[in-house]
Write an enzyme that holds these catalytic residues in place. Structure first.
Site, short mmCIF file in Angstrom:
data_model
loop_
_atom_site.label_atom_id
_atom_site.label_comp_id
_atom_site.label_asym_id
_atom_site.label_seq_id
_atom_site.Cartn_x
_atom_site.Cartn_y
_atom_site.Cartn_z
N THR A 125 23.49 45.11 21.64
CA THR A 125 23.08 46.49 22.35
C THR A 125 23.05 46.05 23.87
OG1 THR A 125 21.14 47.78 23.23
CG2 THR A 125 20.63 45.88 22.14
N ASP A 126 23.59 46.85 24.69
CA ASP A 126 23.67 46.54 26.06
C ASP A 126 22.30 46.37 26.60
OD1 ASP A 126 22.34 49.01 26.13
OD2 ASP A 126 23.49 50.01 27.62
N GLU A 127 21.19 46.48 25.90
CA GLU A 127 19.79 46.14 26.42
C GLU A 127 19.68 44.94 26.40
OE1 GLU A 127 16.59 48.66 24.97
OE2 GLU A 127 17.96 50.43 24.51
N TYR A 150 11.95 44.53 21.45
CA TYR A 150 13.37 44.85 20.77
C TYR A 150 14.43 44.21 21.43
CZ TYR A 150 17.36 47.76 20.01
OH TYR A 150 18.68 47.88 19.57
N LYS A 154 17.01 41.30 19.81
CA LYS A 154 18.56 41.69 19.54
C LYS A 154 19.30 40.52 20.37
CE LYS A 154 20.50 44.67 17.90
NZ LYS A 154 20.91 44.92 16.51
#
Ligand code: NAD
Ligand code: TYD
Length: 339
Positions: A125-127, A150, A154
């Site tokens: 994810t870009d997060e 979260y 990831k």
């Protein structure tokens, strides 16, 4: 090609399984999913009688099962999507995120390494990059700086995947995408939650002043990019995938209210999410250049179509918000609205 999709009963996974059956009809798609609260076999009723789709209910953390599935179904490659995926839940309880996202990914990597699979695609994810200020874009070389349990789980899985290439020579590709939207998204995420609340005349809880920015990517565009990354991505490389559609949350919420035909007085500004990333924005030029991919959906039109999908498929999300998960939704929104 026989591909193992993990998390194929979730939002992106179910769209991906359908995308692969439509656009890669000769492939066999084996779908390993634990059916957590976010997994729903009903998302795949169209494929009930499709012999090229095999559903296996199970946990990615179960090495024996994963080995068995790889051997029995003669798996060539893994597309790994199974995860605990919601930031708010990770704030309520991080442990499940570490178990599924970190340890679960490691089990799959070990199984892929020992079975000498031809490719392992990690859907990240870009997060993992953390938060941007008002300008700039994430590139694949932006340092990882995750904010939530979260996104840090990831980031761990993303880095462990890359380490399996450097250490063991496993053929891995990592994709990092922005916020997805489209049909079958669990109604705890911004867009389906706001649609459901608007339809039911419930307050729409917007964190802080609503100016946080996300880059919205239609789930079908994401599925196209994942397929190309599996086929054309270079071993050991990361690819950013974004929709070129940066919007403030408040713009999204107001657009939803306009499509549903409900007043803006339903908007309720609530206490901010802890560690809330201000802005995500993606430079996807590497994916465009190396994978030959580009998003095809135009945001305002596709958002309208998405809202209409939720209006037309009311029983799908109503069973969730008023059925088995009613207590969770009621307590969550009581807390959020009180704050
Ligand atoms: P989702 O929560 O809708 O679905 C997750 C699926 O994984 C569910 O079907 C669930 O049953 C399954 N699952 C969870 N734990 C499992 C386990 N231990 N074993 C087997 N199955 C398990 O998630 P999503 O939104 O479809 O996201 C899919 C992937 O894409 C995730 O890895 C997520 O981190 C990533 N991602 C999502 C977004 C987004 O906007 N939704 C953005 C960036 C990255
Ligand atoms: P979300 O869909 O949870 O995705 P993520 O946190 O992974 O980006 O949230 C998208 C944005 O919407 C994020 O900035 C938080 C905000 N948001 C609200 O303002 N209210 C809500 O009730 C939810 C769920 C999200």
């Amino acid at each position: 090609m026989n591909v193992l999709v993990t998390g194929g009963c979730g939002f992106i996974g179910s769209n991906l399984v359908k995308y692969l059956r439509k656009h890669r009809p000769s492939w066999k798609v084996v779908n390993l999913d634990k059916l957590t609260y976010a997994g729903n076999l009903e998302n795949l009723t169209d494929l009930e009688n499709d012999p090229q789709h095999v559903f296996v209910r199970g946990d990615i953390g179960n090495r024996e099962l994963v080995d068995h599935v790889i051997l029995k179904e003669k798996i060539d490659a893994i597309m790994h999507l199974a995860a605990e995926s919601h930031v708010d839940r990770s704030i309520l309880g991080p442990e499940a995120f570490i178990v599924a996202n970190v340890l679960g990914t490691n089990v799959l990597l070990e199984a892929a390494r020992h079975a000498r699979l031809s490719r392992f695609l990690m859907v990240s994810t870009d997060e993992v990059y953390g938060s941007l200020g008002p300008t700039g874009l994430f590139t694949e070389t932006t340092p990882l700086d995750p904010s939530s349990p979260y996104s840090s789980s990831k980031a761990a899985a993303d880095l462990i995947t890359l380490a399996y290439e450097r250490t063991f020579g496993l053929d891995v590709v990592v994709t990092r995408c922005s916020n997805n939207y489209g049909p079958y998204q669990f109604p705890e995420k911004l867009i389906p939650l706001m649609v459901a609340n608007a339809i039911n005349d419930k307050p729409l809880p917007v964190y802080a002043d609503g100016t946080n920015v996300r880059d919205w990517l239609h789930v079908e565009d994401h599925c196209a990019a994942l397929t190309l990354a599996l086929e054309k991505g270079k071993k050991g490389e990361c690819y950013n995938i974004g929709g070129d559609s940066e919007r403030q949350n408040i713009q999204i919420v107001k657009a939803i209210l306009a499509v549903v035909g409900k007043p803006e007085s339903l908007i309720k500004y609530v206490k901010d999410r802890p560690g809330h990333d201000k802005r995500y924005a993606i430079d996807a030029s590497k994916s465009r250049r190396e994978l030959g991919w580009a998003p095809s959906h135009v945001f305002e039109k596709a958002l309208g179509d998405t809202v209409k999908w939720y209006l037309d498929n009311r029983p799908w999300w109503e069973r969730i918000v008023s059925g088995a998960y009613k207590t969770y939704f009621d307590s969550q929104y009581a807390t959020r609205l009180k704050g």
